[in-house]
Design a protein around this motif. Structure first.
Motif, short mmCIF file in Angstrom:
data_model
loop_
_atom_site.label_atom_id
_atom_site.label_comp_id
_atom_site.label_asym_id
_atom_site.label_seq_id
_atom_site.Cartn_x
_atom_site.Cartn_y
_atom_site.Cartn_z
N GLY A 32 -26.68 56.74 -40.36
CA GLY A 32 -27.56 57.80 -39.96
C GLY A 32 -27.70 58.69 -41.30
N HIS A 33 -26.59 58.72 -42.10
CA HIS A 33 -26.64 59.53 -43.27
C HIS A 33 -26.71 58.65 -44.39
CE1 HIS A 33 -24.54 63.28 -41.57
NE2 HIS A 33 -25.82 62.95 -40.82
N GLU A 34 -25.71 57.83 -44.88
CA GLU A 34 -25.66 56.72 -45.78
C GLU A 34 -26.17 55.66 -45.36
OE1 GLU A 34 -25.97 55.54 -48.63
OE2 GLU A 34 -24.34 56.34 -49.59
N ILE A 35 -26.79 54.65 -46.07
CA ILE A 35 -27.21 53.25 -45.85
C ILE A 35 -26.11 52.27 -46.02
CG2 ILE A 35 -29.06 51.50 -46.47
CD1 ILE A 35 -30.03 54.30 -45.78
N PHE A 36 -25.99 51.63 -44.84
CA PHE A 36 -24.88 50.53 -44.72
C PHE A 36 -24.92 49.30 -44.82
CE2 PHE A 36 -22.82 54.62 -43.15
CZ PHE A 36 -21.87 54.63 -43.71
N SER A 65 -31.56 67.51 -50.20
CA SER A 65 -31.15 66.07 -50.51
C SER A 65 -29.86 65.65 -50.32
CB SER A 65 -31.37 65.75 -51.97
OG SER A 65 -30.80 66.85 -53.03
N GLY A 66 -28.81 66.32 -50.17
CA GLY A 66 -27.43 66.12 -49.62
C GLY A 66 -26.92 65.21 -50.85
N THR A 67 -26.30 64.33 -50.45
CA THR A 67 -25.36 63.49 -51.58
C THR A 67 -26.68 62.29 -52.04
OG1 THR A 67 -25.30 61.65 -49.86
CG2 THR A 67 -23.40 63.36 -50.05
N GLY A 68 -27.82 62.43 -51.93
CA GLY A 68 -28.83 61.85 -52.70
C GLY A 68 -29.23 60.37 -51.98
N VAL A 69 -29.06 60.00 -50.63
CA VAL A 69 -29.45 58.79 -50.11
C VAL A 69 -30.88 58.67 -50.20
CG1 VAL A 69 -29.07 57.65 -47.77
CG2 VAL A 69 -27.34 59.10 -48.40
N ILE A 70 -31.70 59.85 -49.77
CA ILE A 70 -33.00 59.39 -49.68
C ILE A 70 -33.62 59.30 -51.20
CG2 ILE A 70 -35.39 60.69 -49.09
CD1 ILE A 70 -33.90 59.53 -46.90
N SER A 71 -32.90 60.32 -52.16
CA SER A 71 -33.24 60.27 -53.51
C SER A 71 -32.93 58.71 -54.30
CB SER A 71 -32.41 61.18 -54.24
OG SER A 71 -32.66 62.63 -53.99
N HIS A 72 -32.19 57.93 -53.74
CA HIS A 72 -31.94 56.81 -54.26
C HIS A 72 -32.92 55.94 -53.82
CE1 HIS A 72 -28.32 56.99 -56.61
NE2 HIS A 72 -27.91 58.13 -56.06
N LEU A 91 -24.02 68.44 -53.86
CA LEU A 91 -24.69 67.98 -55.21
C LEU A 91 -23.86 67.43 -56.01
CD1 LEU A 91 -26.72 71.34 -56.18
CD2 LEU A 91 -27.52 69.29 -55.59
N ASN A 92 -22.46 68.07 -56.04
CA ASN A 92 -21.40 67.23 -56.77
C ASN A 92 -21.37 65.69 -56.19
OD1 ASN A 92 -20.77 69.47 -58.31
ND2 ASN A 92 -19.25 70.10 -56.87
N GLN A 93 -21.29 65.60 -55.20
CA GLN A 93 -21.36 64.13 -54.64
C GLN A 93 -22.57 63.32 -55.06
OE1 GLN A 93 -18.95 62.71 -52.55
NE2 GLN A 93 -18.46 64.15 -51.21
N LYS A 97 -22.48 59.76 -57.59
CA LYS A 97 -23.13 58.83 -56.97
C LYS A 97 -24.40 58.19 -57.80
CE LYS A 97 -24.12 58.63 -52.58
NZ LYS A 97 -24.97 59.03 -51.33
N ALA A 98 -25.10 59.07 -58.39
CA ALA A 98 -26.09 58.77 -59.25
C ALA A 98 -25.60 58.25 -60.70
CB ALA A 98 -27.23 60.00 -59.62
N GLU A 99 -24.29 58.71 -61.08
CA GLU A 99 -23.76 58.44 -62.44
C GLU A 99 -23.09 57.04 -62.05
OE1 GLU A 99 -20.50 59.99 -65.69
OE2 GLU A 99 -21.11 61.09 -63.82
#
Length: 263
Positions: A32-36, A65-72, A91-93, A97-99
């Motif tokens: 429900g947070h990350e995509i599995f 945006s949290g850890t960027g799940v939706i952003s990705h 934001l650090n996470q 992740k994006a990098e």
């Protein structure tokens, strides 16, 4: 500075920020947070395409945006994405992740209710599971309306996770009869207590119902507001990674997407 003066300056917004900062380290371990799965990713893409269309370089803002799940997910579809969150830990996470994925997503610190972003600078705004934490949704929705270009779209994905439904009562009975059927809780007791304390003070303390969210969006100036309850494809994929009782709970909750346009 005395303890009393420190506490007098400690607001509900501070507590919400610290709560999510504390959740950052384990955020991406939870369904429900990350995509599995690729299937769940495709289900999210389908939802976004249905309501937002292809990115094609359009500017998108992922609020909280949290850890960027939706952003990705938005980046996958060709959007030029900015993720905004007020938790440095999140934001650090997100940046790491994006990098790692080589995704050119801009992540900035900011309050989703008071973004300080330039007016009329985005084609699309997206939020997932943010609305329930809003202290002042009326002001937030006016702010979001202001951020969109004319014709821009807002997509809210959220739910009422609070109301005591028949399904919830049934689940409690089953958990008493079959201990462990619901799986282990991700949050320690202190974290759950913080969650309950926050929930008791926010605007949607009795649950964020789709109809009320839609009404507040219209009040904020949004047009063509529509509610989409068809999130079954997403929930079906998430349920594959949940204990069966949690999967049943997710399928029976009042979850929805609300899409609105700036006229």
């Amino acid at each position: 500075m005395t303890d009393a003066s420190v506490m007098s300056n400690y607001s509900l917004r501070d507590e919400i920020r610290e709560y999510w900062s504390a959740r950052a380290a384990t955020f991406d371990t939870q369904v429900g947070h990350e995509i599995f799965s690729e299937e769940e990713r495709q289900a999210w893409h389908t939802l976004f395409l249905r309501h937002l269309g292809p990115g094609a370089g359009c500017r998108a803002l992922d609020l909280a945006s949290g850890t960027g799940v939706i952003s990705h997910l938005l980046h996958d579809l060709g959007f030029d994405v900015t993720g905004l969150d007020w938790s440095e830990a999140m934001l650090n996470q997100a940046r790491a992740k994006a990098e790692k994925r080589g995704a050119s997503i801009r992540f900035v610190m900011g309050d989703a209710e008071r973004t300080l972003e330039k007016p009329e600078s985005y084609d699309v705004l997206v939020t997932r599971h943010l609305v329930w934490t809003l202290v002042d949704p009326k002001a937030a929705f006016r702010e979001w309306h202001n951020l969109l270009k004319p014709g821009g779209r807002l997509l809210i994905v959220d739910g009422d996770f609070v109301s005591d439904t028949f399904a919830k009562r049934l689940i409690r009975v089953i958990e008493r009869l079959l201990p462990g059927a619901g799986g282990a809780s991700h949050a320690p007791n202190a974290m759950r207590e913080t969650h309950e304390r926050i929930l008791s003070q926010v605007y949607f303390s009795r649950g964020a119902r789709a109809e009320e969210v839609a009404a507040l969006l219209r009040e904020a100036g949004f047009a063509h507001v529509a509610i989409d309850h068809d999130l079954k494809a997403i929930h079906r994929q998430q349920a594959k990674n949940l204990p069966w009782l949690k999967g049943f709970e997710r399928a029976t909750q009042h979850r929805y997407a609300v899409v609105a346009r700036k006229g």
